[in-house]
Enzyme design. Sequence first.
Site, PDB file in Angstrom:
ATOM      1  N   GLY A 142       0.748  -1.205  -0.090  1.00  0.00           N
ATOM      2  CA  GLY A 142      -0.204   0.077   0.188  1.00  0.00           C
ATOM      3  C   GLY A 142       0.816   1.566  -0.029  1.00  0.00           C
ATOM      4  O   GLY A 142       2.000   1.221   0.675  1.00  0.00           O
ATOM      5  N   SER A 143       0.419   2.258  -0.886  1.00  0.00           N
ATOM      6  CA  SER A 143       1.054   3.495  -0.598  1.00  0.00           C
ATOM      7  C   SER A 143       0.979   4.153   1.054  1.00  0.00           C
ATOM      8  O   SER A 143      -0.010   3.784   1.536  1.00  0.00           O
ATOM      9  CB  SER A 143       0.548   4.471  -1.619  1.00  0.00           C
ATOM     10  N   GLY A 144       1.558   5.183   0.923  1.00  0.00           N
ATOM     11  CA  GLY A 144       1.851   5.875   2.376  1.00  0.00           C
ATOM     12  C   GLY A 144       2.889   5.576   3.026  1.00  0.00           C
ATOM     13  O   GLY A 144       3.067   6.256   4.308  1.00  0.00           O
ATOM     14  N   HIS A 145       3.869   4.610   2.572  1.00  0.00           N
ATOM     15  CA  HIS A 145       5.037   4.518   3.271  1.00  0.00           C
ATOM     16  C   HIS A 145       6.237   5.085   2.712  1.00  0.00           C
ATOM     17  O   HIS A 145       7.428   4.846   3.016  1.00  0.00           O
ATOM     18  CB  HIS A 145       4.920   3.004   3.495  1.00  0.00           C
ATOM     19  N   LYS A 151       5.999  -7.735   2.665  1.00  0.00           N
ATOM     20  CA  LYS A 151       5.785  -7.489   4.177  1.00  0.00           C
ATOM     21  C   LYS A 151       4.775  -8.369   4.488  1.00  0.00           C
ATOM     22  O   LYS A 151       3.625  -8.536   3.876  1.00  0.00           O
ATOM     23  CB  LYS A 151       5.774  -6.065   4.376  1.00  0.00           C
ATOM     24  N   ASP A 160      -1.320  -8.429   1.172  1.00  0.00           N
ATOM     25  CA  ASP A 160      -0.022  -8.212   0.595  1.00  0.00           C
ATOM     26  C   ASP A 160       0.435  -9.867   0.258  1.00  0.00           C
ATOM     27  O   ASP A 160       0.647 -10.021  -0.840  1.00  0.00           O
ATOM     28  CB  ASP A 160       1.245  -7.647   1.382  1.00  0.00           C
ATOM     29  N   HIS A 216       0.520   1.152   9.969  1.00  0.00           N
ATOM     30  CA  HIS A 216      -0.843   1.258   9.396  1.00  0.00           C
ATOM     31  C   HIS A 216      -1.774   1.921  10.692  1.00  0.00           C
ATOM     32  O   HIS A 216      -2.969   2.269  10.565  1.00  0.00           O
ATOM     33  CB  HIS A 216      -1.684   0.344   8.885  1.00  0.00           C
TER      34      HIS A 216
END
Length: 333
Positions: free
Chosen positions: A54-57, A105, A110, A219
Amino acid sequence: MKKILNDIDQLVEDMLNGMVAAHPNELKRVPNTTVLTRKKSPESGKVGLVSGGGSGHEPAHAGFIGDGMLDAAVAGEVFTSPTPDQVLEGIKAADTGKGVLLIIKNYTGDVMNFEMAAELAEAEGINVKSVIVNDDVAVEDSSFTTGRRGIAGTVLVHKIAGAAAMRGAELEEVKLVAEKVIKQVKSMGVSLSPCTVPASGKPGYSLGDNEMEIGTGIHGEPGIERTSIMTAQEIASTLFEKINHDLDLASGDRVSLLVNGLGATPLMELYILNNSLSALLKEKQIIVVDTIIGEWMTSLEMSGASITLLKVDDELEDLLLEKADTVAFKRGV
């Protein structure tokens, strides 16, 4: 919610295009996908390395595309796994005929989607193997995960597996060294303030002015304890004791130390945390062979930090110190 964006529904698209615009000589985008690859991919004669999530990392994972680390990264929506068809495109982009290693991860979405993509790729004749990173010692299970979560230790898996691939190791050899890192790398973090997922528009949880949470996930998943703000020395000691319960470090052992900001922590505070942790390791006669400070695995604008320790032997230390030249991580160049 205050964020710099145009359209919430287009933010990943805009981010990926912005990365390519910023690094046109290093990155390219696979058309009609959320996959970024090296500008010169596929590079013949080497095993391909693919990661994502996921994006945001950011800078994980596209920021680690380049010499000595990843060949492709697949982005999902914010805190949401990329779909199997997108991961499949990443595998195809990284494949040169020597096979592809997926570095995943440990989050349920995922793992499921990357493994499904691996099956699709194998049906097309691509040799794919995968490893799952589960370095977070804070909790055994969480709202996103069965088993331990994968967090900043993933960056060291990228680094060392990438160095092995760059040296010409075969797919099985790259997988084995990645698994060796995963076995020896442990992490844990603290949060001082939450982050806000743009689609929700509000913080994922709340913390009082004088509170912090120990063991928060990337998250915003709950940690193990909410407590009053600690000093850097107390944070270092608390996280080290939990990590060392697994690593069982002894006098003379060698480690790589990674201090990771979660998105809104000043570099000054990361250095202060490092100072406390380095002193603690020195007191215990644990040898730090490499220190990496910065924002590597973030959680949007979350304030806080994580500590990662990797117990190294000669092989891991040698690969760790090998040069790398990526958008976000450079060594020896």
